[in-house]
Design a protein around this motif. Structure first.
Motif, PDB file in Angstrom:
ATOM      1  N   SER A 112       3.332  -3.036  15.365  1.00 36.10           N
ATOM      2  CA  SER A 112       2.139  -2.238  15.080  1.00 36.10           C
ATOM      3  C   SER A 112       2.112  -0.965  15.909  1.00 36.10           C
ATOM      4  O   SER A 112       2.209  -1.026  17.138  1.00 36.10           O
ATOM      5  CB  SER A 112       0.877  -3.062  15.353  1.00 36.10           C
ATOM      6  OG  SER A 112      -0.284  -2.314  15.102  1.00 36.10           O
ATOM      7  N   TYR A 115       0.840  -1.194   0.000  1.00 35.56           N
ATOM      8  CA  TYR A 115       0.000   0.000   0.000  1.00 35.56           C
ATOM      9  C   TYR A 115       0.881   1.251   0.000  1.00 35.56           C
ATOM     10  O   TYR A 115       1.886   1.310   0.691  1.00 35.56           O
ATOM     11  CB  TYR A 115      -0.898   0.025   1.240  1.00 35.56           C
ATOM     12  CG  TYR A 115      -1.835  -1.156   1.343  1.00 35.56           C
ATOM     13  CD1 TYR A 115      -2.913  -1.285   0.483  1.00 35.56           C
ATOM     14  CD2 TYR A 115      -1.637  -2.142   2.300  1.00 35.56           C
ATOM     15  CE1 TYR A 115      -3.782  -2.360   0.571  1.00 35.56           C
ATOM     16  CE2 TYR A 115      -2.492  -3.229   2.403  1.00 35.56           C
ATOM     17  CZ  TYR A 115      -3.557  -3.330   1.531  1.00 35.56           C
ATOM     18  OH  TYR A 115      -4.409  -4.407   1.620  1.00 35.56           O
ATOM     19  N   ASN A 173      -4.694   0.549  17.439  1.00 32.62           N
ATOM     20  CA  ASN A 173      -3.557   0.439  16.526  1.00 32.62           C
ATOM     21  C   ASN A 173      -3.804   1.208  15.229  1.00 32.62           C
ATOM     22  O   ASN A 173      -4.861   1.811  15.024  1.00 32.62           O
ATOM     23  CB  ASN A 173      -3.198  -1.030  16.270  1.00 32.62           C
ATOM     24  CG  ASN A 173      -4.287  -1.799  15.541  1.00 32.62           C
ATOM     25  OD1 ASN A 173      -5.153  -1.232  14.869  1.00 32.62           O
ATOM     26  ND2 ASN A 173      -4.247  -3.118  15.662  1.00 32.62           N
ATOM     27  N   ILE A 174      -2.823   1.180  14.362  1.00 33.72           N
ATOM     28  CA  ILE A 174      -2.855   1.989  13.149  1.00 33.72           C
ATOM     29  C   ILE A 174      -4.038   1.624  12.249  1.00 33.72           C
ATOM     30  O   ILE A 174      -4.528   2.458  11.484  1.00 33.72           O
ATOM     31  CB  ILE A 174      -1.519   1.852  12.375  1.00 33.72           C
ATOM     32  CG1 ILE A 174      -1.297   3.039  11.446  1.00 33.72           C
ATOM     33  CG2 ILE A 174      -1.420   0.537  11.650  1.00 33.72           C
ATOM     34  CD1 ILE A 174      -0.892   4.299  12.145  1.00 33.72           C
ATOM     35  N   ALA A 175      -4.514   0.388  12.375  1.00 28.36           N
ATOM     36  CA  ALA A 175      -5.657  -0.057  11.579  1.00 28.36           C
ATOM     37  C   ALA A 175      -6.991   0.343  12.202  1.00 28.36           C
ATOM     38  O   ALA A 175      -8.051   0.101  11.622  1.00 28.36           O
ATOM     39  CB  ALA A 175      -5.602  -1.573  11.380  1.00 28.36           C
ATOM     40  N   GLY A 176      -6.925   0.924  13.400  1.00 25.96           N
ATOM     41  CA  GLY A 176      -8.145   1.349  14.077  1.00 25.96           C
ATOM     42  C   GLY A 176      -8.761   0.299  14.966  1.00 25.96           C
ATOM     43  O   GLY A 176      -9.885   0.470  15.455  1.00 25.96           O
ATOM     44  N   ASN A 177      -8.003  -0.780  15.226  1.00 24.06           N
ATOM     45  CA  ASN A 177      -8.509  -1.860  16.072  1.00 24.06           C
ATOM     46  C   ASN A 177      -7.924  -1.767  17.480  1.00 24.06           C
ATOM     47  O   ASN A 177      -6.778  -1.343  17.662  1.00 24.06           O
ATOM     48  CB  ASN A 177      -8.146  -3.222  15.464  1.00 24.06           C
ATOM     49  CG  ASN A 177      -8.715  -3.392  14.071  1.00 24.06           C
ATOM     50  OD1 ASN A 177      -9.879  -3.076  13.817  1.00 24.06           O
ATOM     51  ND2 ASN A 177      -7.895  -3.886  13.149  1.00 24.06           N
ATOM     52  N   ARG A 219      -2.698   4.624  16.430  1.00 24.43           N
ATOM     53  CA  ARG A 219      -3.317   5.629  15.572  1.00 24.43           C
ATOM     54  C   ARG A 219      -3.030   7.042  16.103  1.00 24.43           C
ATOM     55  O   ARG A 219      -2.948   8.001  15.338  1.00 24.43           O
ATOM     56  CB  ARG A 219      -4.819   5.376  15.477  1.00 24.43           C
ATOM     57  CG  ARG A 219      -5.571   6.393  14.654  1.00 24.43           C
ATOM     58  CD  ARG A 219      -6.938   5.909  14.237  1.00 24.43           C
ATOM     59  NE  ARG A 219      -6.848   4.955  13.140  1.00 24.43           N
ATOM     60  CZ  ARG A 219      -7.887   4.571  12.407  1.00 24.43           C
ATOM     61  NH1 ARG A 219      -9.088   5.020  12.667  1.00 24.43           N
ATOM     62  NH2 ARG A 219      -7.729   3.711  11.423  1.00 24.43           N
TER      63      ARG A 219
END
Length: 217
Positions: free
Chosen positions: A168, A98, A142-146, A171
């Motif tokens: 990880s 990505y 975390n950065i993924a929003g979890n 956010r």
């Protein structure tokens, strides 16, 4: 003001040779991924795909040394994949990486190039001194929003709580187009020499400035 960064005794006791490499870049202008960076990143991925076999990855010396670092930190590298290894596996599985922005993509490029976990943080969102420690019971986004557990895991922390580790990041300190000051951290395996660390930090700092402007603090 340059951030103060310390390694806590909770890390030193279980992994006495743990080291962090740090670069601060101030006054940056983060933007969408430039074409030149995209081109260089694709070239790097092509070279890796031609050079490495995913079946032999567990035998690669740098992969082994990072996994050994994780085990000493009591951080299972099979369950919590080092960020650098996760990037490499994705490339070797022919999955496209990505592209995020001109700063995060430099971080990922350098992590993949040197096969070391690296974290990139918005320095203005860090509160107080930075301490690398084994975190207590709790959770973070975390950065993924979890939501993820922190207990017993190595984390960079500030006065507001945890914000980064070799697998990880949080956010809270994520780098966006509004970020003006950067902190990049290299989570160094023991076998990385002083000279190699210096080279890594110089290269990474130069890349960050090249694609984001600013000055190394």
């Amino acid at each position: 003001m340059v951030l103060k960064i310390f390694i806590d005794d909770s890390i030193k006791v279980i992994a006495p040779n743990s080291r962090l490499g740090c670069v601060e870049v101030r006054g940056v202008g983060v933007k969408g991924t430039p074409a030149a960076l995209t081109h260089e990143f694709v070239e790097l991925q092509d070279r890796i795909a031609e050079t490495y076999d995913i079946a032999l990855l567990p035998e690669h010396p740098r992969i082994l040394s990072v996994r050994d670092m994780y085990r000493k930190l009591r951080f299972d590298p099979s369950r919590y994949r080092p960020a650098s290894e996760a990037l490499m596996r994705r490339v070797l599985q022919q999955k496209q990486l990505y592209f995020v922005n001109s700063a995060v993509d430099v971080n990922n490029y350098c992590s993949l190039k040197y096969l070391l976990p690296m974290g990139l943080y918005d320095a203005d969102k860090i509160e107080g001194d930075v301490v690398y420690r084994v975190a207590a019971e709790g959770s973070y986004i975390n950065i993924a929003g979890n939501e993820a557990s922190t207990e017993g895991k190595p984390f960079l922390t500030d006065s507001a709580g945890v914000f980064g580790n070799p697998t990880s990041d949080s956010r809270r300190t994520a780098v966006t187009l509004y970020t003006r000051n950067l902190l990049l951290v290299v989570y160094a395996a023991e076998e990385v020499s002083h000279d190699e660390m210096t080279e890594i930090l110089q290269f990474t700092g130069t890349m960050l400035v090249r694609f984001n402007g600013g000055q190394i603090a």
